[in-house]
Design an enzyme around this catalytic site. Structure first.
Site, PDB file in Angstrom:
ATOM      1  N   LYS A 108      17.635  55.417  71.795  1.00  0.00           N
ATOM      2  CA  LYS A 108      17.823  55.636  70.354  1.00  0.00           C
ATOM      3  C   LYS A 108      19.158  56.294  70.010  1.00  0.00           C
ATOM      4  O   LYS A 108      19.714  56.067  68.946  1.00  0.00           O
ATOM      5  CB  LYS A 108      16.673  56.463  69.795  1.00  0.00           C
ATOM      6  CG  LYS A 108      15.381  55.665  69.685  1.00  0.00           C
ATOM      7  CD  LYS A 108      14.353  56.392  68.839  1.00  0.00           C
ATOM      8  CE  LYS A 108      13.206  55.478  68.472  1.00  0.00           C
ATOM      9  NZ  LYS A 108      12.245  55.296  69.582  1.00  0.00           N
ATOM     10  N   GLU A 120      13.427  58.082  58.902  1.00  0.00           N
ATOM     11  CA  GLU A 120      11.973  58.019  58.998  1.00  0.00           C
ATOM     12  C   GLU A 120      11.640  58.201  60.469  1.00  0.00           C
ATOM     13  O   GLU A 120      12.458  57.919  61.335  1.00  0.00           O
ATOM     14  CB  GLU A 120      11.465  56.660  58.538  1.00  0.00           C
ATOM     15  CG  GLU A 120      11.556  55.537  59.591  1.00  0.00           C
ATOM     16  CD  GLU A 120      12.977  55.125  59.968  1.00  0.00           C
ATOM     17  OE1 GLU A 120      13.899  55.387  59.160  1.00  0.00           O
ATOM     18  OE2 GLU A 120      13.178  54.552  61.067  1.00  0.00           O
ATOM     19  N   SER A 179      13.387  52.044  78.475  1.00  0.00           N
ATOM     20  CA  SER A 179      13.964  52.541  77.218  1.00  0.00           C
ATOM     21  C   SER A 179      13.880  54.049  77.038  1.00  0.00           C
ATOM     22  O   SER A 179      14.658  54.626  76.281  1.00  0.00           O
ATOM     23  CB  SER A 179      13.312  51.837  76.033  1.00  0.00           C
ATOM     24  OG  SER A 179      11.906  52.000  76.059  1.00  0.00           O
TER      25      SER A 179
HETATM   26  C1  LIG Z   1      11.267  54.251  69.652  1.00  0.00           C
HETATM   27  C2  LIG Z   1      11.112  53.754  71.012  1.00  0.00           C
HETATM   28  C3  LIG Z   1      10.817  52.387  71.270  1.00  0.00           C
HETATM   29  C4  LIG Z   1      10.505  51.401  70.186  1.00  0.00           C
HETATM   30  O1  LIG Z   1      11.570  51.035  69.391  1.00  0.00           O
HETATM   31  P1  LIG Z   1      12.362  49.672  69.567  1.00  0.00           P
HETATM   32  O2  LIG Z   1      13.168  49.599  68.320  1.00  0.00           O
HETATM   33  O3  LIG Z   1      11.349  48.563  69.658  1.00  0.00           O
HETATM   34  O4  LIG Z   1      13.173  49.773  70.784  1.00  0.00           O
HETATM   35  C5  LIG Z   1      10.766  51.971  72.592  1.00  0.00           C
HETATM   36  N1  LIG Z   1      10.955  52.838  73.619  1.00  0.00           N
HETATM   37  C6  LIG Z   1      11.224  54.141  73.400  1.00  0.00           C
HETATM   38  C7  LIG Z   1      11.419  55.024  74.583  1.00  0.00           C
HETATM   39  C8  LIG Z   1      11.318  54.632  72.107  1.00  0.00           C
HETATM   40  O5  LIG Z   1      11.574  55.941  71.919  1.00  0.00           O
END
Ligand SMILES: *Cc1c(COP(=O)(O)O)cnc(C)c1O
Length: 395
Positions: A96, A118, A375
């Site tokens: 993010k 948000e 992620s």
């Molecule tokens: C917020 C988040 C997501 C989901 O958001 P995307 O926009 O689909 O990437 C996925 N993985 C993590 C670790 C997150 O914090």
């Protein structure tokens, strides 16, 4: 699909559409703000100074490039070669930060002094509050009342970072209501505020702009793969909530032979089970009832609890360039433990969805090379998992 048709991700058309998806469905009062943002973003992206300042923050502050990690134990267990793109090692613990640093710098360049955001699970709120603290901006984060109760640690983090957290009391008092209230605030304060949207959704230019800020991770992953493997992986797999981490990594491989797979939670499978509709400013696949009312998504992972999906994913599904699968909460809990035990990496529950799909499909993936976008890290989820697993143990 023949290789001749593979030519990377396209930019949206003038009206912000990816095929039949996307667009700019906002109240009249927000049209000038969206147009201004689009113009400012294009100018900034073409400005060498802006780009080098962003690159500098990404490396010196966020810790980029994130490594590509080989998973020898897991690969042996699953029968396919698994590599992870380590977005969990970024500052604030996920991908993010790429988007948030980009938007915060852009907002400052536009002369704005206040960031609006948000948040559902709180991760995007924390990332935005972090960028605001770094750049000396005001920050106001909208969060549903239900989520505030569920995520008290992240609420405290945001306040610690100097942000104001406002409670969204409307509707189901969760993420989609927080988005509505953030948009309402933006309408009223557009002179000084920038709305820092957290995923590849919302009205044009957001889906395109947020993708662009995440392309850095796909570009790195492509270079790292070529260096490590001498080629691209057979598959690139990522979880999909709004779809920003997935589009980031897909962008690095869309013009290659790699198969692209997005994994949704079965209780929030917007691409898998949704129908096209308009929500939060753009047209995309969306979970709705027979009367067109938006349904609540339900998933073990708060970060994937969103009833819609970014419009470019709807387009990629439609065109067949990417495919979208779903996994159950039970499969995610298994995958969460599997990666922890086998590789010493505790994943966030969101990317555990991607691993859960790979684990389930192990037979059909035998001998293949699979790149998973990790992620985020699991620190935020260990409390919840402790409860889930202790119930399982009958303690
Ligand atoms: C917020 C988040 C997501 C989901 O958001 P995307 O926009 O689909 O990437 C996925 N993985 C993590 C670790 C997150 O914090």
């Amino acid at each position: 699909m023949s290789l001749g048709e593979i030519n990377g991700l396209r930019d949206p058309d003038e009206s912000g559409r990816f095929g039949e998806f996307g667009g700019r469905f906002v109240p009249e009062t927000l049209i000038p703000a969206c147009l201004d943002l689009e113009k400012s973003f294009k100018e900034a992206w073409a400005d060498k100074e802006f780009r080098s300042r962003l690159d500098q923050l990404l490396s010196e502050y966020a810790g980029r490039p994130s490594p590509l990690t080989e998973c020898p134990n897991l690969s042996k267990e699953l029968g396919c070669r698994v590599l992870l793109k380590r977005e969990d090692l970024n500052h604030t613990g996920s991908h993010k930060i790429n988007n948030v640093l980009g938007q915060a710098l852009l907002a400052q360049r536009m002369g704005k002094t206040r960031l609006l955001a948000e948040t559902g699970a709180g991760q995007h709120g924390v990332a935005t509050a972090t960028a605001a603290a770094l750049l000396g901006m005001e920050c106001c984060v909208y969060m549903g009342e239900v989520d505030i109760e569920r995520q008290e640690l992240n609420v405290f983090r945001m306040r610690l970072l100097g942000a104001e957290v406002r409670t969204a009391l409307s509707g189901s008092r969760t993420l989609k209501d927080a988005i509505n209230e953030a948009m309402r605030d933006w309408v009223a304060t557009v002179e000084e505020s920038h709305y820092c949207l957290g995923s590849v959704m919302g009205p044009h230019p957001y889906p395109w702009m947020v993708r662009t800020f995440h392309e850095v991770l796909g570009k790195e992953a492509r270079e790292q793969s070529e260096e490590r493997l001498g080629t691209v992986p057979d598959l690139v797999v990522a979880c999909v909530g709004g779809g920003s981490n997935a589009i980031g990594i897909f962008s690095g491989f869309a013009d290659s032979s790699a198969e692209l797979v997005g994994v949704e939670p079965s209780g929030g499978a917007a691409v898998g089970r949704g129908v096209p509709g308009v929500v939060h400013g753009s047209r995309s696949f969306l979970l709705q009832d027979e009367f067109g009312q938006v349904l609540e998504a339900e998933s073990i992972s708060a970060g994937l609890d969103y009833p819609g999906v970014g419009p470019e994913h709807s387009h990629l599904a439609d065109s067949g360039r990417a495919r979208y699968e779903s996994v159950t909460d039970e499969e995610v809990i298994e995958a969460f433990q599997l990666l922890s035990r086998m590789e010493g990496i505790i994943p966030a529950l969101e990317p555990a969805h991607a691993l859960a799909w790979v684990s389930r499909e192990r037979e059909s993936l035998e001998g293949k090379t699979v790149l998973i976008n990790l992620s985020g890290r699991g620190d935020k989820d260990v409390g919840q998992m402790m409860e889930v697993l202790e119930v399982d143990d009958g303690k």
